[in-house]
Design a protein around this motif. Structure first.
Motif, PDB file in Angstrom:
ATOM      1  N   LEU A  21     -36.776  71.800 -10.886  1.00 20.84           N
ATOM      2  CA  LEU A  21     -37.653  72.946 -11.087  1.00 20.84           C
ATOM      3  C   LEU A  21     -37.137  73.892 -12.164  1.00 20.84           C
ATOM      4  O   LEU A  21     -37.910  74.650 -12.751  1.00 20.84           O
ATOM      5  N   TRP A 160     -44.293  71.661 -13.412  1.00 17.10           N
ATOM      6  CA  TRP A 160     -44.022  71.974 -12.007  1.00 17.10           C
ATOM      7  C   TRP A 160     -44.999  71.257 -11.072  1.00 17.10           C
ATOM      8  O   TRP A 160     -44.632  70.891  -9.947  1.00 17.10           O
ATOM      9  N   VAL A 164     -43.850  68.973  -7.883  1.00 17.45           N
ATOM     10  CA  VAL A 164     -44.400  69.165  -6.539  1.00 17.45           C
ATOM     11  C   VAL A 164     -45.095  67.895  -6.041  1.00 17.45           C
ATOM     12  O   VAL A 164     -44.973  67.512  -4.880  1.00 17.45           O
ATOM     13  N   ALA A 167     -42.384  65.398  -5.087  1.00 13.45           N
ATOM     14  CA  ALA A 167     -41.739  65.824  -3.840  1.00 13.45           C
ATOM     15  C   ALA A 167     -42.664  65.612  -2.640  1.00 13.45           C
ATOM     16  O   ALA A 167     -42.228  65.135  -1.584  1.00 13.45           O
ATOM     17  N   GLY A 168     -43.951  65.947  -2.794  1.00 15.50           N
ATOM     18  CA  GLY A 168     -44.897  65.764  -1.694  1.00 15.50           C
ATOM     19  C   GLY A 168     -45.093  64.306  -1.333  1.00 15.50           C
ATOM     20  O   GLY A 168     -45.122  63.937  -0.152  1.00 15.50           O
TER      21      GLY A 168
END
Length: 298
Positions: A21, A160, A164, A167-168
C-alpha cells in the motif's frame, strides 16, 4: 501447521500488504504502473491456482475470462453506469461464463476438459470481432475513467484498488479452503471417492469454475481501468500461457504467487536490458531472450 505458525504467516501477510500500500508514495509513475500490472497478473494467477490446487483442473483459456470482465465493465461505463456497477457486471459475467463452461463440459475430464478451456478462449476472441458494433472489433474501444479516478492521484487509487482486490480474493480463498466448500473441492479430484462420500464432482467442479471465472474477470476489470483502451489483441492466447505459468510456478502461499508473477512479468524486460549491454556480436543473435527465458523457467 501449528497455530503459532499460522499466526506468523498471517501477520507476515498483513505486513506485506501494508508495504504494498505504501508503494505509490515513493515509486515513480512508470514503476507504479508496472507494480499495478504485476498485482493484476498475480490476481489472474490466483484464479488459476484455485482451479489447479483445489480441483486439479488446468485451464488454457483464462485470457477469455479477463476479456469478458474487461469488456463487460468498459461497456457498462460507456453506457453511463457507475464504476461499482461496471465492477459488479464484469465480475458477474466472468462467474456466469465459468458456470456455463462447467455446464457445457459436464461430461469432460482430464485433457479433454483442459482443451475445452482453450477452445472457449478462441471462441471469445472471435465473438469480440463479430460484435464489432459494441466492441469496436480490431479498432477496439476506449475505457471511460470513473469520476473518483479523475484527479492528481488517480494512478494511486487505481493501484490501491488492485491491492485491495488481491487481498480480498486471497482472503476469500483462505476462508474457502477451511470450509466445507473447500473440502468438497479437494475431494472432487478423485471422482469415485467423492461419489462414495455423497459429493457430486461435476457440480463441485462447476462451482470452482464460477469462483475462478469471477476472480479472473475481476483482474480483467482492473486491467481495463489501467489500459484505458481495449482490443482483442490485448487478450491473446499467450496471456493464458503466462497466467498458467504464474499459477504453476507460484507456491501455495501468497508470496510465492507474487514471485511467480514477478518472474513472468519482469524477467523478459530484464533480459532485454541485459541484451542491450552485451557485445554487438551477441546482440545480433535472433531469439536470444526467449531462449534464456525458457531455460530459466525449466
Amino acid at each position: 501447521v501449528c497455530a503459532p505458525g499460522k499466526i506468523l504467516m498471517r501477520l507476515g501477510t498483513v505486513i506485506g500488504f501494508g508495504f504494498l500500500l505504501t508503494i505509490p508514495w515513493w515509486a515513480s509513475a512508470f514503476w507504479l504502473s508496472e507494480a499495478q500490472t504485476w498485482l493484476i497478473y498475480a490476481l489472474a494467477g490466483l484464479s488459476l491456482k484455485l482451479l489447479s490446487q483445489e480441483v486439479g483442473l488446468i485451464s488454457l483459456g483464462h485470457s477469455a475470462w479477463l476479456a469478458i470482465g474487461a469488456y463487460g465493465s468498459a461497456l457498462t461505463l460507456q453506457a453511463g453506469g457507475a464504476w461499482w456497477l461496471s465492477l459488479l457486471i464484469g465480475v458477474s459475467l466472468g462467474a456466469m461464463s465459468g458456470w456455463l463452461l462447467g455446464w457445457t463440459t459436464e461430461r469432460l475430464l482430464g485433457t479433454s476438459l483442459t482443451v475445452s478451456t482453450l477452445v472457449a478462449a478462441l471462441l471469445i476472441q472471435e465473438l469480440l470481432l463479430l460484435a464489432e458494433n459494441w466492441t469496436g472489433g480490431y479498432s477496439g474501444i476506449s475505457v471511460e475513467t470513473p469520476d473518483f479516478l479523475k484527479g492528481s492521484t488517480d494512478q494511486h487509487w487505481s493501484y490501491w484498488m488492485s491491492v485491495v482486490a488481491l487481498a480480498g480474493a486471497w482472503f476469500c480463498w483462505q476462508q474457502l479452503q477451511d470450509s466445507i466448500i473447500g473440502r468438497r473441492w479437494r475431494a472432487s479430484k478423485n471422482s469415485s471417492q467423492a461419489m462414495c462420500l455423497g459429493i457430486n464432482p461435476r457440480r463441485v467442479r462447476q462451482q470452482a469454475l464460477v469462483w475462478s471465472g469471477g476472480i479472473a474477470a475481476l483482474s480483467g476489470v482492473l486491467l481495463a481501468l489501467q489500459l484505458q483502451y481495449l482490443s482483442p489483441e490485448a487478450f491473446p492466447l499467450t496471456l493464458s500461457l503466462e497466467i498458467l505459468l504464474i499459477g504453476l510456478l507460484g507456491s501455495t502461499n501468497l508470496w510465492g504467487l507474487l514471485c511467480g508473477a514477478a518472474l513472468i512479468r519482469f524477467l523478459p524486460q530484464l533480459l532485454a536490458i541485459v541484451r542491450m549491454n552485451l557485445p554487438p556480436s551477441w546482440q545480433d543473435i535472433p531469439g536470444l531472450e526467449p531462449l534464456i527465458f525458457g531455460l530459466i523457467l525449466i
